[in-house]
Design a protein around this motif. Structure first.
Motif, mmCIF file in Angstrom:
data_model
loop_
_atom_site.group_PDB
_atom_site.id
_atom_site.type_symbol
_atom_site.label_atom_id
_atom_site.label_comp_id
_atom_site.label_asym_id
_atom_site.label_seq_id
_atom_site.Cartn_x
_atom_site.Cartn_y
_atom_site.Cartn_z
ATOM 1 N N SER A 267 47.749 43.137 30.315
ATOM 2 C CA SER A 267 47.334 43.282 31.730
ATOM 3 C C SER A 267 47.791 41.983 32.259
ATOM 4 C CB SER A 267 45.852 43.700 31.808
ATOM 5 O OG SER A 267 45.629 43.652 33.168
ATOM 6 N N THR A 268 48.185 42.118 33.718
ATOM 7 C CA THR A 268 48.591 40.927 34.620
ATOM 8 C C THR A 268 47.354 40.291 35.051
ATOM 9 O OG1 THR A 268 50.687 42.107 35.007
ATOM 10 C CG2 THR A 268 50.248 40.393 36.351
ATOM 11 N N ASN A 269 47.235 39.058 35.191
ATOM 12 C CA ASN A 269 46.225 38.189 35.760
ATOM 13 C C ASN A 269 47.164 37.479 37.220
ATOM 14 O OD1 ASN A 269 44.129 38.724 34.005
ATOM 15 N ND2 ASN A 269 45.271 36.987 32.562
ATOM 16 N N PHE A 270 46.447 37.915 38.310
ATOM 17 C CA PHE A 270 47.182 37.319 39.577
ATOM 18 C C PHE A 270 46.771 36.023 39.893
ATOM 19 C CE2 PHE A 270 47.227 42.041 39.720
ATOM 20 C CZ PHE A 270 48.539 42.400 39.962
ATOM 21 N N SER A 271 47.525 35.302 40.382
ATOM 22 C CA SER A 271 47.396 33.832 40.594
ATOM 23 C C SER A 271 46.874 33.585 42.115
ATOM 24 C CB SER A 271 48.276 32.903 40.235
ATOM 25 O OG SER A 271 49.620 33.162 40.910
ATOM 26 N N GLY A 272 47.087 34.636 43.023
ATOM 27 C CA GLY A 272 47.174 34.267 44.279
ATOM 28 C C GLY A 272 47.661 35.466 45.235
ATOM 29 N N GLU A 273 47.856 35.287 46.512
ATOM 30 C CA GLU A 273 47.968 36.332 47.731
ATOM 31 C C GLU A 273 49.512 36.611 47.221
ATOM 32 O OE1 GLU A 273 48.569 37.123 52.364
ATOM 33 O OE2 GLU A 273 47.542 35.272 51.482
ATOM 34 N N VAL B 35 44.242 47.630 39.809
ATOM 35 C CA VAL B 35 43.749 46.448 39.751
ATOM 36 C C VAL B 35 42.273 46.323 39.972
ATOM 37 C CG1 VAL B 35 44.150 44.041 41.097
ATOM 38 C CG2 VAL B 35 45.925 45.706 41.066
ATOM 39 N N GLN B 36 41.732 45.229 38.918
ATOM 40 C CA GLN B 36 40.452 44.977 39.281
ATOM 41 C C GLN B 36 40.193 43.635 39.900
ATOM 42 O OE1 GLN B 36 36.381 45.155 36.148
ATOM 43 N NE2 GLN B 36 38.443 44.558 35.202
ATOM 44 N N VAL B 37 39.211 43.728 40.972
ATOM 45 C CA VAL B 37 39.063 42.773 41.840
ATOM 46 C C VAL B 37 37.823 42.200 41.411
ATOM 47 C CG1 VAL B 37 38.749 41.861 44.085
ATOM 48 C CG2 VAL B 37 40.421 43.696 43.588
ATOM 49 N N LEU C 54 33.322 44.729 37.757
ATOM 50 C CA LEU C 54 32.946 46.235 37.873
ATOM 51 C C LEU C 54 33.152 46.811 36.616
ATOM 52 C CD1 LEU C 54 31.754 48.530 39.765
ATOM 53 C CD2 LEU C 54 34.159 49.141 40.197
ATOM 54 N N VAL C 55 34.271 46.650 35.679
ATOM 55 C CA VAL C 55 34.182 47.152 34.367
ATOM 56 C C VAL C 55 34.302 46.312 33.484
ATOM 57 C CG1 VAL C 55 35.828 48.921 33.004
ATOM 58 C CG2 VAL C 55 35.779 49.100 35.501
ATOM 59 N N GLY C 56 33.509 46.469 32.416
ATOM 60 C CA GLY C 56 33.468 45.601 31.332
ATOM 61 C C GLY C 56 34.659 45.392 30.696
ATOM 62 N N LYS C 57 34.607 44.505 29.489
ATOM 63 C CA LYS C 57 35.773 44.101 28.880
ATOM 64 C C LYS C 57 36.356 45.081 28.097
ATOM 65 C CE LYS C 57 37.906 40.574 25.879
ATOM 66 N NZ LYS C 57 37.470 39.283 25.199
ATOM 67 N N VAL C 58 35.450 45.889 27.054
ATOM 68 C CA VAL C 58 35.608 46.952 26.408
ATOM 69 C C VAL C 58 36.182 48.142 27.091
ATOM 70 C CG1 VAL C 58 34.852 48.333 24.567
ATOM 71 C CG2 VAL C 58 33.984 45.886 24.699
ATOM 72 N N HIS C 59 35.496 48.373 28.127
ATOM 73 C CA HIS C 59 35.837 49.722 28.873
ATOM 74 C C HIS C 59 37.294 49.341 29.514
ATOM 75 C CE1 HIS C 59 32.332 51.847 28.216
ATOM 76 N NE2 HIS C 59 31.728 50.992 28.341
ATOM 77 N N TRP C 60 37.635 48.022 30.118
ATOM 78 C CA TRP C 60 38.718 47.738 30.858
ATOM 79 C C TRP C 60 40.097 48.047 29.770
ATOM 80 C CZ3 TRP C 60 40.954 47.866 35.202
ATOM 81 C CH2 TRP C 60 42.162 47.135 35.513
ATOM 82 N N GLU C 61 39.626 47.525 28.549
ATOM 83 C CA GLU C 61 40.955 47.416 27.567
ATOM 84 C C GLU C 61 41.055 48.936 27.243
ATOM 85 O OE1 GLU C 61 39.730 45.634 24.119
ATOM 86 O OE2 GLU C 61 39.901 43.365 24.926
#
Length: 684
Positions: A98-104, A121-123, A131-138
């Motif tokens: 999954s991508t980790n955004f660094s900014g705008e 995208v999870q904000v 909002l979604v835990g690590k296990v559920h997000w995976e």
């Protein structure tokens, strides 16, 4: 280039035959084909759930196996190939990132500027938990990645101003989908407002929004209007099924092919009269019908046409490709063809990779340069008819059985990259073997020493670096130069380095050589009598010519075996011919002879054995001795003639020019239009 293209086409033919061979092996061992239908009753509950997950249908409210099996049957026929692909995809989806955004700016470039895809995208708000835990997000990432939905995480701590401007004050989920049905349209962001934070509920929310962009038909009247309507879309695909909403893969493809293909879902769940569907050729449920200006095509009746995202994506790409698809295809083909140079090139290993890098750079540069005018022409309004006819030709060719085999093989080899690379390597090794065998049969010398080839390359490079004008001549790069290896270091000690080009001496072997011969001059009475014996004279001359050519060939072989620097000086013994017809003055241009001779004597040189572009003379200006009968001569491109040993020693000493006119000895020159003397010509 044509040889590489031939080998590449041969490789594709090998892949096609190999795929048929694998199918025959599977049929022999199991008795089934990839296109054979599978009875869902015989499958386990786990395999049925895997099929539904690959098609994008929810089964959370279906605890019984019977209900899950009916849902599989409602979504489409199941083939052996689809089952195998689904099980393999289940194993391969373990490592999804999954991508980790660094900014705008990063978020804007990837999410808001993407016009033909879906982002989830999870904000994560400041000082808040996700909002979604690590296990559920995976699990969520793994589930949605099957349908080309990309995922990412935006932490507001990296750019709090952008989160405030967007109104993201709490942790949430954001989905981006194209807002309009046109290609490259605007993107809208939708926020998840559900209360249940579970994978199945979030997936239903995603598929519901994606399915809302598909045109849905609920009655026969609406279907008749839509079927007979003509609009901007040339290609339309209809799904006739007894489902609440289309599968997720169908909705994902509708977004991916926005502006190219129109997706229509026909819900026949509550239909009483289905006569119109029979009129248009729809007899089975569910059915995937492709309608084009050329006619109707039923998807799923040919090899490789599975009810999955990958299979339908490759099918639609072949019918309605983008310019980017054609560019990527040409890029792959050109690079595969360029890599053939690694096996075609013979010699040192370093040489192979140097040639490969050069070929890759050349081919890719030419490909990019050639695509630039193509992109410009495609934007002209006058080429719309050409574009339409090209797409029509693609649709005709890609709806054939052969095209379905090619698409099935493409999916098979793309899912098995190790097999693809191993077959390419094996094909290349076979090319290398036969190329070596061919060159050995032709007695071609191949330099297999890396150090020798690097030394030769370094000599050429230094010659190009210090004397680029001389280096533009056509010298063989693979030659073994006969100069001293320390020549470059010794030349650094001279202040006139730039006046002495480093030129290889291999061209000396290609200079013309022949034997100097003398003939007797006949009197007028003998000439009248000799006209009767012309045939006998011509036969004897032919015999002398053959023997002289044999001697010249032997001399050339001796020169190739001995370096030019070791050539011994010629014997300057004066023969009767050379003494009687010696040079009395300098050569003259424009048709006059180089030297002079006296025709009153009884002997004269045999000019018929001389090459046509050589000036006639009887003296070597290097050793200042006359030519003797049977002496070996050598000519330069300017036309001047010398003793072979004399001129070889002159050129091997670094003086690559004619001793008379200073014309470069490695450059061609227009031959003189000289006068050929006859036996009765008397010079003035």
């Amino acid at each position: 280039m044509w040889l590489k293209l031939f080998f590449l086409l041969l490789y594709f033919l090998v892949l096609f035959v190999l795929a048929r061979f694998f199918e025959a092996i599977v049929w022999y061992e199991t008795g089934i084909f990839a296109t054979q239908l599978v009875d869902p009753v015989a499958l386990s509950f786990k395999k049925l759930k895997t099929i539904l997950e690959c098609r994008g249908l929810g089964y959370s409210g279906l605890p019984e196996k019977k209900d899950v099996r009916e849902l599989v049957e409602k979504s489409g026929d199941l083939m052996e190939g689809e089952l195998y692909s689904a099980l393999k995809e289940e194993e391969a989806s373990e490592s999804v990132s999954s991508t980790n955004f660094s900014g705008e700016m990063h978020f804007y470039e990837l999410v808001e500027d993407t016009k033909d895809g879906i982002w989830l995208v999870q904000v994560i708000a400041n000082d808040r938990s996700p909002l979604v835990g690590k296990v559920h997000w995976e699990k969520m990432v793994k589930k949605v990645s099957r349908f080309g939905i990309r995922t990412g995480t935006f932490n507001c701590s990296s750019d709090p101003r952008y989160c405030k401007r967007r109104g993201w004050v709490r942790s949430t989920l954001i989905m981006s989908v194209p807002q309009t049905s046109t290609s490259k349209g605007k993107v809208m962001l939708k926020e998840y407002s559900g209360r249940k934070i579970e994978v199945e509920h979030i997936f239903k929310w995603i598929t519901a929004h994606a399915a809302s962009r598909i045109k849905t038909i609920y009655n026969a009247k609406h279907l008749k209007e839509e079927w007979n309507k003509s609009d901007q879309y040339w290609v339309k695909i209809y799904l006739f099924a007894n489902l609440d909403q289309p599968p997720a893969f169908f909705s994902a493809l509708s977004i991916k092919f926005t502006g190219r293909v129109e997706f229509i879902f026909v819900n026949v769940e509550n239909w009483d009269n289905k006569s119109y569907m029979t009129d248009i050729g729809v007899f089975n449920m569910p059915s995937y019908i492709l309608r084009t200006p050329e006619g109707i095509y039923r998807y799923g009746n040919h090899t490789g046409e599975f009810i999955s995202l990958q299979a339908m994506d490759s099918f639609l790409r072949s019918l309605q490709p983008e310019v980017n698809d054609l560019f990527v295809l040409s890029l792959v083909l050109v690079n595969l063809m360029a890599w053939m140079d690694l096996f075609i090139t013979q010699g040192a290993t370093i040489k192979r990779f140097v040639v490969l890098i050069s070929t890759l750079g050349t081919y890719n540069s030419l490909l990019i340069i050639s695509w630039l005018p193509v992109l410009g022409f495609l934007q002209l309004p006058y080429l719309d008819s050409f574009y339409e006819y090209s797409l029509k030709l693609l649709r005709y060719s890609n709806t054939t059985t052969l095209a379905s085999w090619v698409r099935a093989d493409w999916m098979f080899y793309s899912s098995h990259p190790a097999l693809f690379l191993s077959t390419y390597l094996g094909h290349g090794l076979l090319i290398d073997y036969f190329e070596k065998k061919r060159r050995r049969s032709n007695n071609d010398e191949v330099n297999v020493n890396n150090l020798e080839w690097l030394s030769s390359l370094w000599d050429w490079y230094t010659s190009y670096l210090f004397h680029p004008i001389a280096s533009f001549q056509n010298f063989p790069v693979e030659s073994d130069w006969d100069e001293d290896p320390d020549l470059f270091l010794e030349r650094l000690a001279f202040p006139d380095l730039w006046l002495h080009p480093l030129i290889p001496t291999d061209y000396i072997k290609n200079l013309p050589m022949w034997r100097f011969k003398c003939l007797g001059i006949q009197s007028e009475e003998e000439m009248s009598e000799g006209s009767q014996d012309t045939e006998n004279d011509s036969d004897s001359e032919n015999t002398d010519t053959v023997s002289s050519e044999k001697e010249v060939f032997e001399d050339k072989q001796s020169i190739a075996q001995n370096p030019p620097g070791r050539a011994s000086h010629c014997d300057a013994k004066a023969c009767s011919c050379a003494n009687k017809y010696c040079q009395t003055g300098p050569y003259e241009r424009k048709g006059r002879l180089y030297g002079s001779y006296n025709t009153n004597e009884d002997m004269e040189p045999d000019w018929l054995t001389w090459p046509a572009d050589m000036l006639h003379c009887t003296e070597c200006v290097v050793c200042l001795e006359n030519f003797e009968n049977g002496c070996l001569l050598m000519g330069l491109p300017c036309g001047h003639v010398f003793h072979q040993n004399c001129i070889v020693m002159w050129l091997a000493g670094g003086r690559h020019c004619c001793p008379v006119c200073r014309w470069p000895s490695y450059k061609k020159k227009q031959p003189y239009a000289q006068h050929q003397p006859l036996s009765n010509d008397v010079p003035s």
